[in-house]
Design an enzyme around this catalytic site. Structure first.
Site, PDB file in Angstrom:
ATOM      1  CB  SER A   1     -64.345  75.000  52.682  1.00 40.85           C
ATOM      2  OG  SER A   1     -62.724  74.556  52.330  1.00 40.85           O
TER       3      SER A   1
ATOM      4  CG  HIS B   1     -62.210  77.578  56.682  1.00 38.66           C
ATOM      5  ND1 HIS B   1     -61.610  77.947  55.386  1.00 38.66           N
ATOM      6  CD2 HIS B   1     -62.406  76.249  56.497  1.00 38.66           C
ATOM      7  CE1 HIS B   1     -61.853  77.072  54.662  1.00 38.66           C
ATOM      8  NE2 HIS B   1     -62.522  76.222  55.110  1.00 38.66           N
TER       9      HIS B   1
ATOM     10  CG  ASP C   1     -60.076  81.112  55.385  1.00 36.42           C
ATOM     11  OD1 ASP C   1     -59.423  79.943  55.440  1.00 36.42           O
ATOM     12  OD2 ASP C   1     -61.302  80.946  55.375  1.00 36.42           O
TER      13      ASP C   1
END
Length: 498
Positions: free
Chosen positions: A209, A462, A433
């Site tokens: 991320s 994710h 995602d």
């Protein structure tokens, strides 16, 4: 204890330094930082981890100005010292996530990697047990999240902007002298000090991320300090935060409509919310409208339309959370008569979105890293368009973006990611995602020359590693353990949601 390796420690240069050398390889770091020693102790709540602190300059570009910051660091040491490969550094996502205890998650989820590497991480500047930012009390934070962001009436728009202005004022009041230095560019210099104090000439890196941006920036400023790097679920780190965040309403709506709604429709016998995605979505909109007119209040819980949106946003990050969201939604049909377990799930999912500390770091980084449009009329117009087209996340465009429009600091020095002088980087991303959308990953992949992208299909999750997909696991671990990276980009079919 680890002592500093003075020869490997340097002051930051500009992001436009000679690409043939590390931009950090110019001047020495002051001895008070370079000569630190770690006093490792078992981490609170995680005795298998060691924790320590290090002092860093408030401003790496002026290390003698202002009081130091404290950075909390951790390590999980491999027990097989004879076959140790090196040190693998992690960072947290968000921005706003805490990284201190993350080595335990990776060690448990990837035992073969934990056997080969010492895994280290840290709470980045601004969050957690490091010197952290503060903007609002929990009560003030709930006011920021209150109401219905879809409401486009003049009164509602004025209220949203006023709430954003109050949040920024709180940040300035409580953390104003810290805000200019809570940036990704400053954080990667903290990382390189950490590397040197560990006695490592090079590190490997895993980040998911927002931590993909941290990794890409670190690799840009310190390419010769990188052994191997895995970037999982990628931020559009080649551009600005404004450009990247403007794409998220589309990707969250896609995940909601193309993955969650069909999943729930296929389970009407369990949840009774509709047999088609269209019926489930209509049911969801009915519940949301009812919460707009009559929010659920119970003790400290206020469950209105924004809370429904926020809980849904958080749940669709992973297929594993689909059943939790579905169970929570059933409680909304008849709150008083709902199953107690479903009500408790709803309280947790819809009543505990983010935190004041998370958003203090989130806005400090996203508003301070890159330039933002400052014209409020532009954000009101964009908010209206996103609300109409991608309402799940688009409705909050004005609330979040107006914070950055009002942010008091100048943007940090621009870091242009190119991949120059880096070893090949392995990137992972799923097609659906919701947060780190695939289109942004493609842009980041193109910018990071020499990288190889693993595209995960039939999966919108994710964060892909560690996980249950043998294709992803095998690819990542061949790279981290043996240095073997795919010759070309590849596609991994992932298990479908159960």
């Amino acid at each position: 204890m680890a002592t500093a390796v003075l020869a490997g420690l340097a002051l930051p240069a500009t992001a436009n330094a000679d690409p043939g050398r590390d931009p950090g390889d110019t001047d020495r770091v002051p001895a008070r930082y370079a000569g630190q020693q770690f006093h490792w102790q078992p981490c609170d709540g995680q005795p298998e981890l060691d924790c320590a602190t290090m002092a860093v300059p408030r401003d790496w570009h002026h290390p003698d100005a202002g009081p130091d910051l404290s950075i909390a660091v951790s390590r999980h040491r491999t027990t097989d010292r004879a076959h140790r490969t090196g040190t693998l550094m992690e960072a947290a996502g968000g921005p706003g996530g805490q990284g201190l205890l993350r080595p335990m998650d990776l060690a448990q989820g990837a035992p073969t990697v934990a056997a080969a590497y010492d895994i280290v991480s840290f709470d980045q500047r601004g969050v957690g047990r490091s010197t952290h930012a503060q903007c609002q009390t929990p009560e003030q934070f709930q006011q920021f999240l209150a109401g219905d962001w879809r409401d486009r009436s003049p009164e509602a728009i004025d209220r949203v902007v006023a709430n954003s202005r109050a949040l920024v004022a709180g940040c300035v009041e409580h953390s104003g002298d810290l805000l200019p230095y809570l940036t990704t560019e400053q954080t990667v210099h903290d990382m390189d000090l950490f590397r040197s104090l560990l006695g490592e000439k090079k590190i490997s890196y895993y980040g998911a991320s927002y931590a993909t941006m941290i990794g890409a920036y670190y690799g840009t400023l310190f390419p010769h300090r990188v052994e191997r790097m895995v970037l999982d679920s990628n931020i559009g780190f080649e551009g600005t935060w404004e450009q990247y965040e403007l794409g998220q309403p589309m990707s969250f709506q896609r995940r909601f409509e193309q993955d969650f709604l069909p999943w729930m429709a296929a389970r009407d016998a369990t949840y009774h919310w509709g047999t088609t995605p269209e019926e489930v979505e209509a049911h969801w909109e009915q519940r949301r409208a009812a919460l707009h007119d009559r929010p659920i209040t119970e003790g400290s819980l206020t469950l209105g339309p924004n809370q429904l949106d926020n809980g849904t946003i958080s749940a669709i990050y992973s297929d594993k959370a689909f059943p939790l969201l579905a169970r929570a939604l059933t409680a909304l049909d008849d709150w008083q008569g709902a199953d107690p377990a479903a009500k408790q799930t709803a309280r947790q999912l819809f009543g505990q979105y983010l935190s004041p500390g998370f958003l203090a770091e989130y806005f400090s980084v996203t508003c301070g890293d890159t330039k933002w449009t400052k014209d409020m009329d532009t954000w009101i117009e964009r908010g209206a368009k996103n609300t109409a087209r991608y309402p799940l996340v688009g409705a909050r465009t004005l609330a979040f973006s107006s914070v950055c429009a009002l942010w008091p600091t100048d943007p940090a020095p621009k870091v242009k990611v190119t991949g120059a002088h880096l070893p090949p980087v392995l990137m992972l991303n799923s097609l659906h995602d919701p947060a780190t959308y695939y289109e942004a990953a493609l842009g980041a992949h193109r910018a990071l020359r020499g990288s190889k992208l693993v595209t995960v299909t039939s999966n919108g999750n994710h964060g892909q590693y560690p996980g249950s997909d043998p294709c992803v696991t095998g690819t990542v671990e061949r790279y981290l353990l043996d240095g073997r990276i795919p010759e070309h980009d590849l596609t991994c079919p992932a298990p479908s949601a159960g």
